[in-house]
Scaffold this active site. Structure first.
Site, mmCIF file in Angstrom:
data_model
loop_
_atom_site.group_PDB
_atom_site.id
_atom_site.type_symbol
_atom_site.label_atom_id
_atom_site.label_comp_id
_atom_site.label_asym_id
_atom_site.label_seq_id
_atom_site.Cartn_x
_atom_site.Cartn_y
_atom_site.Cartn_z
ATOM 1 N N GLY A 1 18.383 -5.649 0.980
ATOM 2 C CA GLY A 1 18.626 -6.962 0.368
ATOM 3 C C GLY A 1 17.405 -7.828 0.161
ATOM 4 O O GLY A 1 17.419 -8.744 -0.637
ATOM 5 N N ASN A 2 16.311 -7.551 0.918
ATOM 6 C CA ASN A 2 15.130 -8.414 0.853
ATOM 7 C C ASN A 2 13.959 -7.609 1.421
ATOM 8 O O ASN A 2 14.089 -7.048 2.507
ATOM 9 C CB ASN A 2 15.420 -9.644 1.730
ATOM 10 C CG ASN A 2 14.355 -10.698 1.618
ATOM 11 O OD1 ASN A 2 13.171 -10.394 1.529
ATOM 12 N ND2 ASN A 2 14.770 -11.948 1.639
ATOM 13 N N ASP B 1 0.883 -1.167 0.000
ATOM 14 C CA ASP B 1 0.000 0.000 0.000
ATOM 15 C C ASP B 1 0.912 1.205 0.000
ATOM 16 O O ASP B 1 1.643 1.441 0.960
ATOM 17 C CB ASP B 1 -0.865 -0.062 1.272
ATOM 18 C CG ASP B 1 -1.783 1.151 1.424
ATOM 19 O OD1 ASP B 1 -1.586 2.145 0.688
ATOM 20 O OD2 ASP B 1 -2.679 1.087 2.277
ATOM 21 N N ASP C 1 -6.685 -0.916 -1.519
ATOM 22 C CA ASP C 1 -5.647 0.118 -1.640
ATOM 23 C C ASP C 1 -4.243 -0.454 -1.842
ATOM 24 O O ASP C 1 -3.258 0.262 -1.705
ATOM 25 C CB ASP C 1 -5.687 1.069 -0.428
ATOM 26 C CG ASP C 1 -5.439 0.345 0.890
ATOM 27 O OD1 ASP C 1 -5.174 -0.866 0.872
ATOM 28 O OD2 ASP C 1 -5.522 1.010 1.941
ATOM 29 N N TYR D 1 0.282 0.126 15.143
ATOM 30 C CA TYR D 1 -0.581 -0.035 13.976
ATOM 31 C C TYR D 1 -0.158 0.870 12.833
ATOM 32 O O TYR D 1 -0.058 2.077 13.000
ATOM 33 C CB TYR D 1 -2.036 0.279 14.333
ATOM 34 C CG TYR D 1 -2.965 0.106 13.145
ATOM 35 C CD1 TYR D 1 -3.277 -1.162 12.670
ATOM 36 C CD2 TYR D 1 -3.509 1.205 12.487
ATOM 37 C CE1 TYR D 1 -4.105 -1.341 11.587
ATOM 38 C CE2 TYR D 1 -4.346 1.041 11.397
ATOM 39 C CZ TYR D 1 -4.641 -0.232 10.954
ATOM 40 O OH TYR D 1 -5.470 -0.405 9.872
ATOM 41 N N LYS E 1 -3.238 -2.752 7.919
ATOM 42 C CA LYS E 1 -3.365 -4.205 8.030
ATOM 43 C C LYS E 1 -2.374 -4.885 7.076
ATOM 44 O O LYS E 1 -1.847 -4.255 6.170
ATOM 45 C CB LYS E 1 -4.793 -4.608 7.664
ATOM 46 C CG LYS E 1 -5.697 -5.086 8.791
ATOM 47 C CD LYS E 1 -5.053 -5.964 9.801
ATOM 48 C CE LYS E 1 -5.897 -6.596 10.847
ATOM 49 N NZ LYS E 1 -5.199 -6.813 12.101
ATOM 50 N N ASP E 2 -2.174 -6.175 7.268
ATOM 51 C CA ASP E 2 -1.108 -6.870 6.546
ATOM 52 C C ASP E 2 -1.478 -7.239 5.111
ATOM 53 O O ASP E 2 -0.622 -7.445 4.281
ATOM 54 C CB ASP E 2 -0.723 -8.130 7.321
ATOM 55 C CG ASP E 2 -0.629 -7.832 8.801
ATOM 56 O OD1 ASP E 2 0.117 -6.910 9.147
ATOM 57 O OD2 ASP E 2 -1.328 -8.476 9.587
ATOM 58 N N HIS F 1 -8.606 4.830 2.522
ATOM 59 C CA HIS F 1 -7.963 3.543 2.201
ATOM 60 C C HIS F 1 -8.755 2.768 1.143
ATOM 61 O O HIS F 1 -9.105 1.607 1.344
ATOM 62 C CB HIS F 1 -7.840 2.699 3.462
ATOM 63 C CG HIS F 1 -6.933 3.285 4.499
ATOM 64 N ND1 HIS F 1 -5.566 3.121 4.462
ATOM 65 C CD2 HIS F 1 -7.192 4.033 5.594
ATOM 66 C CE1 HIS F 1 -5.024 3.731 5.507
ATOM 67 N NE2 HIS F 1 -5.993 4.296 6.210
ATOM 68 N N GLN G 1 -4.504 -28.009 -10.421
ATOM 69 C CA GLN G 1 -4.694 -29.105 -11.398
ATOM 70 C C GLN G 1 -3.600 -30.175 -11.271
ATOM 71 O O GLN G 1 -2.600 -29.989 -10.612
ATOM 72 C CB GLN G 1 -4.750 -28.565 -12.839
ATOM 73 C CG GLN G 1 -5.807 -27.497 -13.078
ATOM 74 C CD GLN G 1 -7.249 -27.933 -12.891
ATOM 75 O OE1 GLN G 1 -8.060 -27.244 -12.315
ATOM 76 N NE2 GLN G 1 -7.570 -29.125 -13.375
ATOM 77 N N LYS H 1 -7.654 -5.370 3.756
ATOM 78 C CA LYS H 1 -8.357 -5.156 5.034
ATOM 79 C C LYS H 1 -8.447 -6.435 5.853
ATOM 80 O O LYS H 1 -9.455 -6.708 6.499
ATOM 81 C CB LYS H 1 -9.764 -4.566 4.799
ATOM 82 C CG LYS H 1 -9.786 -3.290 3.996
ATOM 83 C CD LYS H 1 -9.006 -2.156 4.637
ATOM 84 C CE LYS H 1 -9.087 -0.885 3.816
ATOM 85 N NZ LYS H 1 -7.971 -0.754 2.847
HETATM 86 P P1 13P Z 1 -5.070 -0.665 5.000
HETATM 87 O O1 13P Z 1 -4.194 -1.548 5.850
HETATM 88 O O2 13P Z 1 -5.673 -1.402 3.855
HETATM 89 O O3 13P Z 1 -4.330 0.565 4.586
HETATM 90 O O4 13P Z 1 -6.305 -0.218 5.886
HETATM 91 C C1 13P Z 1 -6.048 0.546 7.014
HETATM 92 C C2 13P Z 1 -7.252 0.966 7.773
HETATM 93 O O5 13P Z 1 -7.074 1.385 8.902
HETATM 94 C C3 13P Z 1 -8.583 0.897 7.205
HETATM 95 O O6 13P Z 1 -9.567 1.415 8.062
HETATM 96 P P1 13P Z 2 -11.291 -31.254 -17.562
HETATM 97 O O1 13P Z 2 -11.710 -32.650 -17.919
HETATM 98 O O2 13P Z 2 -12.143 -30.174 -18.193
HETATM 99 O O3 13P Z 2 -9.825 -31.034 -17.678
HETATM 100 O O4 13P Z 2 -11.593 -31.090 -15.960
HETATM 101 C C1 13P Z 2 -10.913 -31.866 -15.050
HETATM 102 C C2 13P Z 2 -10.941 -31.214 -13.737
HETATM 103 O O5 13P Z 2 -9.981 -31.287 -13.008
HETATM 104 C C3 13P Z 2 -12.150 -30.488 -13.324
HETATM 105 O O6 13P Z 2 -12.072 -30.095 -12.004
HETATM 106 MG MG MG Z 3 -4.148 1.952 3.304
HETATM 107 MG MG MG Z 4 -4.679 -2.316 2.245
#
Ligand code: 13P
Ligand code: 13P
Ligand code: MG
Ligand code: MG
Length: 375
Positions: A102-103, A11, A51, A230, A233-234, A18, A243, A131
């Site tokens: 890095g992550n 977000d 959002d 706060y 939200k996550d 939001h 399949q 939400k």
């Molecule tokens: P988000 O985590 O989607 O931004 O929502 C926050 C919020 O407080 C909504 O009321």
């Molecule tokens: P199909 O035979 O259309 O591939 O469907 C198989 C299947 O997994 C349906 O849930």
């Molecule tokens: Mg938000």
């Molecule tokens: Mg959100």
């Protein structure tokens, strides 16, 4: 061929509260990924759910690739600048750290990744919820992979019948990733015992026991644990392969018809039913209800098909009506009992201050008297 599917969502600002990101912010993110992802990505898909903006990417760099995470982080940074220029609400909301390290895990954005050996017809689903919290996927993932009432394949396919391995994370443990592995069918009750607590125990991944291949990957970010307070939200994302040795698409979708009650809704502090919505849907009633979208894809040599909108069907219009009723029912009791989250889960600091203040004013009858007589 090995391919990695990464979805990173954040977000970074929204119109009118939001509700949803602006077209210009979405364009900024899209243009950034198109330009700087040219040499890194095989393909990508940008969408929003409430959002939150999600960047779905395919590439050959594996899970937790610094280059891929940085690309998404920088795209969100660029989008945040546009959000600020437009005066959007909560610009940069989920970018909780100043510099990239890095992550993106632990920095605010939600991440789900799958590194797979691509099947000749690789079908997968990308879910995004707004939400609510990562545990919102617990019940659907339990039912779709363990319950023949939803997953007929458990009875009809010998491969599915061998069961699945669940990796479940204790998201309250902030010192490190505390996880447990449990197998179906023998550990089903133990898995249920954990997954009933959506705020604490969250499915992180699911693997087939027949092939050992990974079927599902869920984001486990708890923003509250990163920021210490706060900050929204996550709003979790999830990837599920479908399949053949995995449940069919319709089996994974089936539990979402329940519209089960989850934590989130207004100010992340309430209980509301999870409504399956069309791709790129906004938020409305009481900053909710909590929503989930699902884009279905096939991927071949890393190239994505167009998204098929799994919840865009007359059947789900009926479900949405039922979920609206559930939302209105619980809203009728406002702050009372299960309509608002328990004190320990409340995300807003305000109520903590009120309770601290009131705590000082409480008296235990008889105690004062006892003190006086002691004097
Ligand atoms: P988000 O985590 O989607 O931004 O929502 C926050 C919020 O407080 C909504 O009321
Ligand atoms: P199909 O035979 O259309 O591939 O469907 C198989 C299947 O997994 C349906 O849930
Ligand atoms: Mg938000
Ligand atoms: Mg959100």
């Amino acid at each position: 061929m090995k391919v990695t599917i990464s979805v990173i969502k954040a977000d970074i600002g929204s119109i009118g509260g939001h509700i949803k990101p602006s077209a210009r912010v979405l364009d900024t993110v899209r243009e950034f990924i198109a330009e700087y992802g040219k040499d890194l990505l095989k393909d990508y898909y940008i969408s929003y759910t409430g959002d939150d903006i999600a960047i779905l990417m395919t590439h050959a760099l594996g899970c937790e690739s610094e280059k891929i995470h940085k690309l998404a982080w920088d795209a969100f940074k660029a989008g945040t600048q546009t959000a600020k220029d437009q005066g959007l609400y909560g610009a940069g909301q989920d970018l909780l750290k100043d510099s990239f390290s890095g992550n993106v895990k632990g920095m605010g954005p939600a991440v789900a990744e799958l590194e797979i050996e691509e099947r000749p017809n690789e079908a997968f689903l990308f879910f995004a919820a707004d939400k609510t919290e990562p545990g919102a996927y617990n019940l659907p993932l339990y039912l779709a992979f363990t319950d023949p009432m939803h997953c007929a394949g458990l009875l009809l396919s010998s491969s599915l019948g061998k069961g699945f391995k669940y990796t479940i994370m204790d998201v309250e443990n902030t010192k490190g990733d505390r996880v447990i592995e449990l197998n179906t069918p023998e550990d089903m009750y133990k898995i249920a015992a954990l997954l009933r607590d959506n705020g604490r125990f969250v499915v992180e991944s699911i693997h087939s026991r027949a092939t050992r291949d990974q079927a599902a990957s869920v984001s486990t970010t708890r923003l509250h644990n990163i920021a210490g307070k706060y900050v929204g939200k996550d709003d979790p994302v999830m990837l599920v392969r479908v399949q053949k040795d995995f449940p069919a698409t319709g089996e994974v979708l089936s539990p979402f018809a329940i519209g089960h009650y989850v934590a989130g809704f207004m100010r992340g502090s309430h209980t509301g039913p999870l409504m399956p919505v069309k791709l790129n849907s906004p938020i409305s009633f009481f900053d909710g209800p909590p929503i989930v979208s699902c884009a279905a894809f096939c991927v071949h040599n890393g190239k994505l098909t167009e998204a098929a909108d799994a919840f865009d069907h007359p059947f789900w219009d009926f479900v949405r009506k039922r979920v609206s009723k559930k939302a209105l029912e619980i809203r009728r009791q406002g702050f009372s009992g299960p309509a608002m989250l328990s004190y320990s889960e409340l995300e807003y600091g305000g109520i903590v201050e009120i309770m601290n203040e009131l705590d000082k004013k409480f008296v235990v009858r008889g105690e004062k008297k006892a003190k006086k007589t002691r004097k």
